[in-house]
Design a protein around this motif. Structure first.
Motif, short mmCIF file in Angstrom:
data_model
loop_
_atom_site.label_atom_id
_atom_site.label_comp_id
_atom_site.label_asym_id
_atom_site.label_seq_id
_atom_site.Cartn_x
_atom_site.Cartn_y
_atom_site.Cartn_z
N ASP A 93 0.82 -1.21 0.00
CA ASP A 93 0.00 0.00 0.00
C ASP A 93 0.86 1.27 0.00
OD1 ASP A 93 -2.16 -1.66 -0.01
OD2 ASP A 93 -2.83 -1.20 2.03
N SER A 147 -6.15 -0.44 5.54
CA SER A 147 -7.52 -0.04 5.25
C SER A 147 -8.45 -1.25 5.21
CB SER A 147 -7.58 0.68 3.90
OG SER A 147 -7.33 -0.25 2.84
N GLU A 165 -7.26 2.18 9.94
CA GLU A 165 -6.48 3.07 9.08
C GLU A 165 -5.06 3.29 9.59
OE1 GLU A 165 -7.11 4.10 6.12
OE2 GLU A 165 -9.14 3.26 6.08
#
Length: 462
Positions: free
Chosen positions: A82, A253, A249
């Protein structure tokens, strides 16, 4: 998940949960067994039984959790993805050269489809010190690839050693430090660690044919640590279960966690009620879809199961090498809670506002002669599914350009768009080249291939 206050479980539910723990400890002949239940993000029950009267463990007692460690390792890998530091489709060689298996991808290692062996060469790695395997070559052996890459789910402990080494190569610091800083502490899991911290249970082997015990050694696994090193508590694993259900978060996510829970590998032989995602085991039990992981090391067995639909997770930990069926215990704790006290749905409320162009799309549509309905979801997305019987159905997320992206089912990742005429009215829906119209084979409609008989619909002549 909701953050509002959660009522205490009913006395009858608590008794049923304690009974299941007691039966599990007695029938499994476990020196001790502790269980806990998470509901809607909070631990709502814990209980334990022990062979030492008056000295039951509690939800803050550490046990070794074995391969549940793999899920923590996978979470860090997903964080690296990510952050843009790697891609799951990257070959391992790109980030960790010289292993001899560099052509396998990161995703294949996560899903146990890299064709690697289940165990290391040499002595039983779980019961010998990690110093016996100082280099990756000692972990991988002379035949690190024993199955076709990408075609078979074959559980591999050495594969997760490679993922741990990958984390260290990208982050530039020890695997254990990264896991604690980036996963455990943000989730409030202060009692999860690479080494035991008191109070911690001791590991035991129970004789299979006599009620006597033998202490098991507690080894530091060295390079194999990312496959099974961690110690944790029932309370901390409830927190981790809440994270696997909804994401956080600070760590990952909800979309990335959902990706981890999505099947990435077929089930193995005789396991058609389950499968594997990205560092997450998947199972079907009692009509429920469960995600989590099991774990074992000499002296310990552990299980965490999560039912996202019920908002419930359950943990079972025991300090016995074998015998205590904690996988079944955890599944039963979850079932007892969810069945006795099913989740109360949120009240229905109308949308505060809706785009008229979106409302215009709601209702029946036809693909050929198959009837479907498009429903507007509360989050601005849509759902498309058959009006009758079974068929392809999916939820779709609204995008900024006015299209929708499939979130599940056959149309996962596919694009749904409304095609409009020059006057702005809707001509049809286009979904991955499938055309949905308001009337089946309507004259002048957008029928793929054209060729609609001008005489129209008819019956059978007499």
């Amino acid at each position: 998940m909701t953050s509002s206050a959660i009522p205490e479980l009913l006395p009858s539910t608590r008794r049923a949960l304690l009974h299941r723990i007691a039966v599990g400890q007695t029938e499994g002949r476990a020196p001790s067994l502790v269980g806990a239940v998470m509901r809607d993000g909070q631990m709502v029950w814990s209980g334990a039984r022990s062979c030492v009267e008056g000295h039951d463990p509690d939800a803050d007692t550490q046990y070794r959790i074995g391969s549940i460690t793999k899920t923590f390792t996978a979470v860090v890998v997903m964080r690296l993805r990510d952050e843009g530091l790697l891609d799951l489709g990257d070959q391992l060689e790109k980030h960790l050269p010289g292993t001899g298996v560099g052509d396998v991808t990161i995703a294949q290692l996560l899903a146990h489809t890299a064709g690697m062996p289940a165990e290391t060469p040499g002595e039983w790695w779980e019961r010998t010190p990690g110093t016996d395997r100082p280099e990756l070559a000692d972990v991988l052996g002379e035949r690190p690839g024993m199955h076709p890459v990408g075609r078979l789910h074959h559980y591999s402990n050495p594969g997760y050693t490679l993922l741990g080494s990958l984390i260290e190569a990208v982050r530039g610091e020890p695997w254990a430090d990264v896991v604690r800083r980036e996963v455990c502490l943000p989730l409030g899991m202060e009692r999860t660690s690479a080494q035991p911290e008191a109070p911690a249970a001791g590991g035991w082997a129970v004789h299979p044919w006599a009620d006597v015990m033998l202490p098991e050694p507690t080894e530091d696994l060295g390079l194999m640590a990312p496959a099974g090193q961690l110690w944790s508590t029932a309370g901390d694993l409830c927190r981790f279960g809440a994270f696997l259900a909804a994401g956080d978060e600070q760590v990952l996510s909800a979309d990335s966690v959902r990706e981890m829970r999505t099947p990435a590998a077929p089930p193995g032989d005789g396991e058609w009620d389950g499968g594997y995602g990205l560092g997450v085991q998947l199972s079907r039990r009692d009509g429920r879809s469960l995600a989590g992981h099991t774990g074992s090391l000499p002296g310990f067995v552990a299980t965490l199961w999560v039912s996202v639909d019920d908002g419930v997770a359950a943990v079972a930990l025991a300090n016995a090498t074998s015998g205590a069926a904690v996988g079944a215990v955890a599944a039963d704790l979850l079932r007892i809670t969810a069945d006795a006290e099913p989740r109360i749905p949120e009240p229905w409320r109308p949308l505060p506002e809706i785009d008229p162009k979106l409302l215009e799309l709601a209702g029946p549509w036809y693909w050929g002669t198959h009837s479907y309905a498009l429903r507007v979801a509360a989050d601005g997305g849509v759902e498309l599914g058959p009006l009758r019987g079974t068929g392809r159905s999916s939820r779709f997320r609204a995008e900024a350009d006015g299209t929708w992206t499939g979130l599940d089912g056959y149309y996962l990742g596919e694009t749904l768009r409304a095609v409009r005429r020059e006057d702005g009215s809707v001509s049809h829906l286009d979904l991955g080249s499938f055309v949905y119209v308001r009337e089946p084979y309507e004259a002048g409609g957008a029928v793929p291939g054209g060729g609609v008989d001008q005489a129209g619909w008819r019956g059978l002549p007499r």
